[in-house]
Design an enzyme around this catalytic site. Structure first.
Site, PDB file in Angstrom:
ATOM      1  N   ASN A 213       0.830  -1.203   0.000  1.00 50.74           N
ATOM      2  CA  ASN A 213       0.000   0.000   0.000  1.00 50.74           C
ATOM      3  C   ASN A 213       0.860   1.247   0.000  1.00 50.74           C
ATOM      4  O   ASN A 213       1.948   1.273   0.567  1.00 50.74           O
ATOM      5  CB  ASN A 213      -0.970  -0.009   1.198  1.00 50.74           C
ATOM      6  CG  ASN A 213      -0.406   0.697   2.420  1.00 50.74           C
ATOM      7  OD1 ASN A 213      -0.453   1.926   2.522  1.00 50.74           O
ATOM      8  ND2 ASN A 213       0.160  -0.076   3.349  1.00 50.74           N
TER       9      ASN A 213
ATOM     10  N   SER B  24       5.443   5.291   8.706  1.00 50.54           N
ATOM     11  CA  SER B  24       4.812   5.054   7.414  1.00 50.54           C
ATOM     12  C   SER B  24       5.802   5.388   6.304  1.00 50.54           C
ATOM     13  O   SER B  24       6.410   6.464   6.321  1.00 50.54           O
ATOM     14  CB  SER B  24       3.567   5.920   7.239  1.00 50.54           C
ATOM     15  OG  SER B  24       3.182   5.892   5.873  1.00 50.54           O
TER      16      SER B  24
ATOM     17  N   ASN C  35       4.976   6.082   3.362  1.00 50.10           N
ATOM     18  CA  ASN C  35       4.243   6.758   2.290  1.00 50.10           C
ATOM     19  C   ASN C  35       4.078   8.252   2.473  1.00 50.10           C
ATOM     20  O   ASN C  35       3.389   8.904   1.698  1.00 50.10           O
ATOM     21  CB  ASN C  35       2.880   6.096   2.111  1.00 50.10           C
ATOM     22  CG  ASN C  35       3.033   4.620   1.789  1.00 50.10           C
ATOM     23  OD1 ASN C  35       3.845   4.259   0.948  1.00 50.10           O
ATOM     24  ND2 ASN C  35       2.293   3.769   2.484  1.00 50.10           N
ATOM     25  N   THR C  36       4.668   8.814   3.521  1.00 53.64           N
ATOM     26  CA  THR C  36       4.725  10.268   3.697  1.00 53.64           C
ATOM     27  C   THR C  36       6.197  10.648   3.646  1.00 53.64           C
ATOM     28  O   THR C  36       6.946  10.300   4.572  1.00 53.64           O
ATOM     29  CB  THR C  36       4.087  10.693   5.035  1.00 53.64           C
ATOM     30  OG1 THR C  36       2.708  10.328   5.025  1.00 53.64           O
ATOM     31  CG2 THR C  36       4.207  12.198   5.260  1.00 53.64           C
TER      32      THR C  36
ATOM     33  N   ASN D  98       5.727  -1.391  11.446  1.00 52.69           N
ATOM     34  CA  ASN D  98       4.943  -0.939  10.301  1.00 52.69           C
ATOM     35  C   ASN D  98       5.302  -1.798   9.077  1.00 52.69           C
ATOM     36  O   ASN D  98       6.020  -2.791   9.202  1.00 52.69           O
ATOM     37  CB  ASN D  98       5.248   0.544  10.045  1.00 52.69           C
ATOM     38  CG  ASN D  98       4.027   1.289   9.552  1.00 52.69           C
ATOM     39  OD1 ASN D  98       3.354   0.835   8.630  1.00 52.69           O
ATOM     40  ND2 ASN D  98       3.737   2.426  10.155  1.00 52.69           N
TER      41      ASN D  98
HETATM   42  C1  LIG Z   1      -3.705  -0.867   3.549  1.00 50.18           C
HETATM   43  C2  LIG Z   1      -2.881  -0.614   4.769  1.00 50.18           C
HETATM   44  C3  LIG Z   1      -2.933   0.629   5.367  1.00 50.18           C
HETATM   45  C4  LIG Z   1      -2.163   0.873   6.502  1.00 50.18           C
HETATM   46  N1  LIG Z   1      -2.251   2.095   7.095  1.00 50.18           N
HETATM   47  C5  LIG Z   1      -1.572   2.318   8.241  1.00 50.18           C
HETATM   48  C6  LIG Z   1      -1.698   3.556   8.935  1.00 50.18           C
HETATM   49  O1  LIG Z   1      -2.459   4.440   8.525  1.00 50.18           O
HETATM   50  N2  LIG Z   1      -0.973   3.733  10.064  1.00 50.18           N
HETATM   51  C7  LIG Z   1      -0.138   2.766  10.564  1.00 50.18           C
HETATM   52  O2  LIG Z   1       0.482   2.967  11.612  1.00 50.18           O
HETATM   53  N3  LIG Z   1      -0.022   1.568   9.942  1.00 50.18           N
HETATM   54  C8  LIG Z   1      -0.712   1.325   8.811  1.00 50.18           C
HETATM   55  N4  LIG Z   1      -0.591   0.121   8.185  1.00 50.18           N
HETATM   56  C9  LIG Z   1       0.352  -0.885   8.725  1.00 50.18           C
HETATM   57  C10 LIG Z   1      -0.330  -1.902   9.630  1.00 50.18           C
HETATM   58  O3  LIG Z   1      -0.874  -1.286  10.771  1.00 50.18           O
HETATM   59  C11 LIG Z   1       0.674  -2.989  10.076  1.00 50.18           C
HETATM   60  O4  LIG Z   1       1.684  -2.376  10.837  1.00 50.18           O
HETATM   61  C12 LIG Z   1       1.312  -3.718   8.902  1.00 50.18           C
HETATM   62  O5  LIG Z   1       0.394  -3.895   7.853  1.00 50.18           O
HETATM   63  C13 LIG Z   1       1.870  -5.079   9.306  1.00 50.18           C
HETATM   64  O6  LIG Z   1       0.849  -5.932   9.798  1.00 50.18           O
HETATM   65  P1  LIG Z   1       0.113  -7.040   8.869  1.00 50.18           P
HETATM   66  O7  LIG Z   1       1.197  -7.795   8.151  1.00 50.18           O
HETATM   67  O8  LIG Z   1      -0.677  -7.865   9.813  1.00 50.18           O
HETATM   68  O9  LIG Z   1      -0.734  -6.264   7.931  1.00 50.18           O
HETATM   69  C14 LIG Z   1      -1.334  -0.146   7.041  1.00 50.18           C
HETATM   70  C15 LIG Z   1      -1.313  -1.409   6.433  1.00 50.18           C
HETATM   71  C16 LIG Z   1      -2.061  -1.646   5.316  1.00 50.18           C
HETATM   72  C17 LIG Z   1      -2.014  -3.016   4.677  1.00 50.18           C
END
Ligand SMILES: Cc1cc2nc3c(=O)[nH]c(=O)nc-3n(C[C@H](O)[C@H](O)[C@H](O)COP(=O)(O)O)c2cc1C
Length: 347
Positions: free
Chosen positions: A111, A173, A175-176, A238
């Site tokens: 993402n 993140s 993405n910023t 993250n």
């Molecule tokens: C589509 C998407 C959007 C995410 N947006 C955020 C966010 O806004 N803030 C944040 O701290 N982490 C964000 N994450 C990261 C998740 O909170 C998590 O740290 C990461 O996806 C790893 O966990 P997972 O493998 O179970 O998804 C995002 C992840 C995904 C897939």
């Protein structure tokens, strides 16, 4: 109801990823109040951490519910806590679409959403409406065009902390542009100092969420800053900008990779952090959890709590129940009466 949700998940898998996500949120917002309350979790899953009593250690990671629309519904699916956000002070649109990609063969997602969210006033309105279904954390960030990023965190903290059980300062993140620079020593010390000053005497738990792409020196500095300021916890981790070998068509997309390929790298960083901070901080393990065994591995590496997001995309909401049952089995098998006893066993 659960059958309906699970078959709904199969249908959603056919839609473009972001459309499916928006539809899921709308369905959850509409159907949430109709969902039955989850059965009580077994005593072995109860966790006391951050001054809070968690019914179980399995939380929803940030990013799923950026505007705090459905924390009550997610609690009804069995999550022990729900982290909403990332919320920035002002609304922002995020990056151009498409910006969310399923890597189905890899059980992963890339993402580059870019903190799309409705801003802190909208999130506050939603949080005020919460019916107290479960523990809710709020994850805060800075606007992309902010002239003073640290001031943004303080602004969002002051507005949202009173409405949440804990606050996560997200500096990881990918993405910023430039955001991850806040993980550097001097910036990090200034940021944590400013947020903790804003917290004042309220003692609201404050956690910092870090990237999995940090080297040993950076991890040393973060651990030192966290201990110095007596931060309540760290969320590890993250999404990653690394690209391990992937099979799916979208593997070249820019953004943060989550899901199965992130599982072991993020657990390694978590273990390294536990070795640095011991039991002084609450560690939250995130990255690639798709089973009770995955959650248990994070706990043994040092996590008191865990979170997940990506596996929900592939497994549907029944996953939460399954992970909790498997985790309870892992604990019993190894002779632990509680999650707390297993924390850090492999660190
Ligand atoms: C589509 C998407 C959007 C995410 N947006 C955020 C966010 O806004 N803030 C944040 O701290 N982490 C964000 N994450 C990261 C998740 O909170 C998590 O740290 C990461 O996806 C790893 O966990 P997972 O493998 O179970 O998804 C995002 C992840 C995904 C897939």
């Amino acid at each position: 109801m659960r059958y309906f949700l699970d078959s709904g998940a199969a249908l959603l898998a056919r839609l473009p990823a972001e459309t499916a996500h928006e539809l899921t949120l709308s369905l959850l917002a509409a159907a949430g109040p109709l969902l039955p309350r989850p059965p009580d979790d077994p005593p072995c899953l109860k966790v006391a951490a951050l001054g809070l009593d968690f019914p179980n250690p399995v939380g929803l990671a940030a990013g799923f519910d950026k505007n705090a629309l459905v924390p009550d519904a997610m609690a009804r699916l069995g999550f022990g806590f729900v982290e909403c956000g990332t919320v920035t002070p002002r609304p922002q649109a995020g990056n151009p679409k498409p910006r969310l990609f399923r890597l189905r063969q890899d059980r992963a997602v890339i993402n580059r959403m870019g903190f799309n969210n409705g801003g802190m006033e909208r999130a506050a309105r939603h949080l005020e409406r919460c019916k107290g279904g479960g523990l809710v954390g709020i994850n805060i960030g800075a606007n992309k065009d902010s002239a003073d990023r640290i001031a943004d965190y303080v602004t969002a903290f002051c507005r949202l902390a009173p409405l949440a059980d804990y606050v996560t300062v997200n500096i990881s993140s990918p993405n910023t542009p430039g955001l991850r620079g806040l993980q550097n020593k001097d910036e990090l010390n200034r940021l944590i100092g400013a947020v903790l000053e804003a917290r004042g005497e309220t003692k609201k738990p404050v956690l910092v969420k870090i990237a999995p792409d940090l080297d040993e020196a950076a991890l040393d500095q973060i651990a030192a800053a966290a201990l110095l300021h007596r931060l309540d916890g760290l969320i590890v981790s993250n999404t990653t900008i690394a690209r391990p070998p992937l099979r799916s068509a979208h593997f070249r997309e820019t953004g943060g990779l989550s899901g199965a390929p992130l599982r072991d790298p993020s657990t390694a960083i978590l273990r390294g952090m536990r070795q640095r901070v011991g039991a002084a901080l609450t560690l939250v393990g995130v990255g690639g959890i798709a089973s009770g065994a995955d959650a248990y591995a994070k706990i043994r590496a040092g996590a008191t709590l865990v979170q997940l997001y990506t596996a929900l995309v592939y497994e549907g909401p029944g996953l939460v129940r399954r992970i909790k049952a498997e985790l309870a089995q892992c604990l019993t098998r190894d002779g632990y009466d509680t999650v707390a006893e297993a924390v850090g066993a492999d660190a």
